[in-house]
Design a protein around this motif. Structure first.
Motif, PDB file in Angstrom:
ATOM      1  N   ILE A  48       0.810  -1.218   0.000  1.00 27.18           N
ATOM      2  CA  ILE A  48       0.000   0.000   0.000  1.00 27.18           C
ATOM      3  C   ILE A  48       0.846   1.273   0.000  1.00 27.18           C
ATOM      4  N   ASP A  49       2.143   1.137   0.201  1.00 26.74           N
ATOM      5  CA  ASP A  49       3.018   2.308   0.253  1.00 26.74           C
ATOM      6  C   ASP A  49       4.160   2.117  -0.745  1.00 26.74           C
ATOM      7  N   GLU A  50       4.136   2.872  -1.821  1.00 26.83           N
ATOM      8  CA  GLU A  50       5.162   2.725  -2.849  1.00 26.83           C
ATOM      9  C   GLU A  50       6.536   3.128  -2.328  1.00 26.83           C
ATOM     10  N   LYS A  51       6.604   4.061  -1.380  1.00 25.01           N
ATOM     11  CA  LYS A  51       7.906   4.432  -0.809  1.00 25.01           C
ATOM     12  C   LYS A  51       8.540   3.245  -0.081  1.00 25.01           C
ATOM     13  N   ALA A  52       7.728   2.517   0.662  1.00 26.00           N
ATOM     14  CA  ALA A  52       8.240   1.332   1.348  1.00 26.00           C
ATOM     15  C   ALA A  52       8.674   0.273   0.340  1.00 26.00           C
ATOM     16  N   ALA A  53       7.907   0.145  -0.749  1.00 29.34           N
ATOM     17  CA  ALA A  53       8.288  -0.808  -1.786  1.00 29.34           C
ATOM     18  C   ALA A  53       9.620  -0.426  -2.425  1.00 29.34           C
ATOM     19  N   ARG A  54       9.830   0.878  -2.626  1.00 34.34           N
ATOM     20  CA  ARG A  54      11.088   1.328  -3.201  1.00 34.34           C
ATOM     21  C   ARG A  54      12.259   1.074  -2.244  1.00 34.34           C
ATOM     22  N   THR A 107      16.999  -2.236  -1.002  1.00 35.44           N
ATOM     23  CA  THR A 107      17.653  -3.201  -0.117  1.00 35.44           C
ATOM     24  C   THR A 107      18.059  -4.452  -0.880  1.00 35.44           C
ATOM     25  N   VAL A 108      17.139  -4.962  -1.698  1.00 35.62           N
ATOM     26  CA  VAL A 108      17.447  -6.151  -2.486  1.00 35.62           C
ATOM     27  C   VAL A 108      18.577  -5.856  -3.471  1.00 35.62           C
ATOM     28  N   ARG A 120       9.623 -11.866   0.194  1.00 36.11           N
ATOM     29  CA  ARG A 120       8.798 -11.568   1.369  1.00 36.11           C
ATOM     30  C   ARG A 120       8.202 -10.177   1.350  1.00 36.11           C
ATOM     31  N   THR A 121       8.788  -9.259   0.614  1.00 34.88           N
ATOM     32  CA  THR A 121       8.304  -7.872   0.673  1.00 34.88           C
ATOM     33  C   THR A 121       7.683  -7.374  -0.618  1.00 34.88           C
ATOM     34  N   LEU A 122       8.065  -7.915  -1.762  1.00 35.82           N
ATOM     35  CA  LEU A 122       7.582  -7.372  -3.030  1.00 35.82           C
ATOM     36  C   LEU A 122       6.767  -8.366  -3.850  1.00 35.82           C
ATOM     37  N   MET A 123       7.110  -9.646  -3.814  1.00 38.86           N
ATOM     38  CA  MET A 123       6.320 -10.618  -4.563  1.00 38.86           C
ATOM     39  C   MET A 123       4.981 -10.851  -3.879  1.00 38.86           C
ATOM     40  N   SER A 124       4.027 -11.346  -4.638  1.00 37.06           N
ATOM     41  CA  SER A 124       2.699 -11.591  -4.085  1.00 37.06           C
ATOM     42  C   SER A 124       2.761 -12.658  -2.996  1.00 37.06           C
TER      43      SER A 124
END
Length: 352
Positions: free
Chosen positions: A46-52, A57-58, A120-124
């Motif tokens: 829900i937060d694109e900043k967190a996704a970025r 990190t990856v 764990r953070t970006l894939m479905s």
């Protein structure tokens, strides 16, 4: 038809949610399907900043893997084999082994950690229940698999997250280089190390047991003495490497019993010095028969005649033992007059 005659009427009803289904438990049916719990959104969903942030990190982990691979190659070239380093609380270990282990470990760990964090953070993370099906895949199932693959590709954001994709490709492409550089040891050795030992002109013959330089009077007729080059100590880091090439056995034979003229010229008053390393597979020779002047390798029974140029008279060894030319210095000690003229050990001289 009553409910007892139709068991399907006792099955629980199903409530559809956004991503999955949850079955309403039937208290009278303990075998009812409980369904899957409602899906909980992650902050990256829900937060694109967190996704970025997760993407960076990856990418950092994959980049760290690439840098560690470069460090592995650099360490392999930069650190000499005999250099050591003190690591608390392990103690003193090989600097090369420590550097190679650390860099390769970081390279592999970073790829794994990056892949796990990505998943764990970006894939479905939606759980989907799928019905069991026959082993043989039907056309419809094959089409469904392809659709699921496309859906998985989209949900993993593999095409969208180009930074992750490119750094992952870089890390996976560079890690195999760590195995490629190991092939260096299959090529020619620098400085032709197998052709030379620590023996050289003026090097004293030191008794392996007493650690004292040898005089001719110390070697009795019929005795077998083991010697090492002057300056080589057992506490030295490269002792085992050097003694494996420079180990020497000394025997005193009556000059009249020496059959080989060159052997007589390279000896001193009947004292002959030969390599202790068997020319079969490199075992140390340790058995001497004084009546026949034969030495025997205990591993595979190769036998050499020290009164006749240390030629092979029995066993699988293919070459005579290399002889060391010796003399006596001004102080009366036995000394080497050079290095072995041929490489010691098994079959090295058959190389091109």
């Amino acid at each position: 038809m009553s409910s007892q005659e139709n068991p399907e009427e006792n099955l629980p009803s199903v409530q559809e949610t956004e991503h999955t289904s949850v079955a309403v438990a039937d208290e009278e049916n303990p075998f009812a399907d409980p369904g899957l719990p409602p899906h909980q959104h992650r902050v990256q969903d829900i937060d694109e900043k967190a996704a970025r942030r997760s993407e960076r990190t990856v990418a950092f982990l994959f980049l760290l893997s690439m840098l560690s691979t470069v460090g592995f190659i650099a360490a392999f070239v930069a650190f000499p084999v005999d250099q050591s380093v003190y690591i608390f609380p392990i103690g003193r270990i090989s600097a090369l082994n420590f550097a190679l282990g650390m860099t390769l470990g970081i390279a592999l760990f970073s790829i794994g950690a990056g892949a796990v964090h990505w998943a764990r953070t970006l894939m479905s993370d939606v759980e989907i229940a799928d019905e069991r099906h026959a082993i043989e895949a039907s056309p419809e199932l094959r089409a469904k698999v392809m659709d699921d693959f496309k859906t998985g590709t989209e949900e993993s954001q593999f095409g969208r997250r180009k930074l992750i994709r490119n750094t992952m490709f870089g890390a996976l492409a560079m890690v195999p280089l760590t195995g490629l550089v190991l092939l260096r040891d299959l090529g020619p050795l620098p400085e032709d190390k197998l052709r030379h030992t620590l023996w050289g002109k003026g090097k004293l013959l030191v008794n392996m047991n007493t650690n004292e330089p040898l005089r001719p009077a110390d070697v009795a007729v019929g005795s077998l003495t083991f010697a090492k080059p002057e300056g080589l100590e057992e506490h030295d880091h490269g002792f085992q490497t050097e003694i494996a090439k420079a180990a020497l056995m000394i025997v005193r034979i009556q000059p009249d019993n020496i059959k080989d003229k060159r052997e007589l010229d390279w000896s001193h008053d009947g004292i002959v010095a030969y390599s202790k390393i068997c020319t079969h597979v490199g075992c140390p020779i340790s058995l001497y028969e004084q009546q026949t002047h034969h030495v025997l390798c205990p591993c595979h029974q190769s036998t050499f005649d020290l009164s006749d140029g240390a030629r092979v008279i029995f066993g699988p060894a293919g070459h005579a033992l290399p002889q060391l030319r010796i003399g006596v210095n001004d102080e009366g000690y036995l000394e080497a007059l050079g290095d072995f003229e041929e490489p010691v050990g098994p079959a090295f001289w058959e190389r091109g």
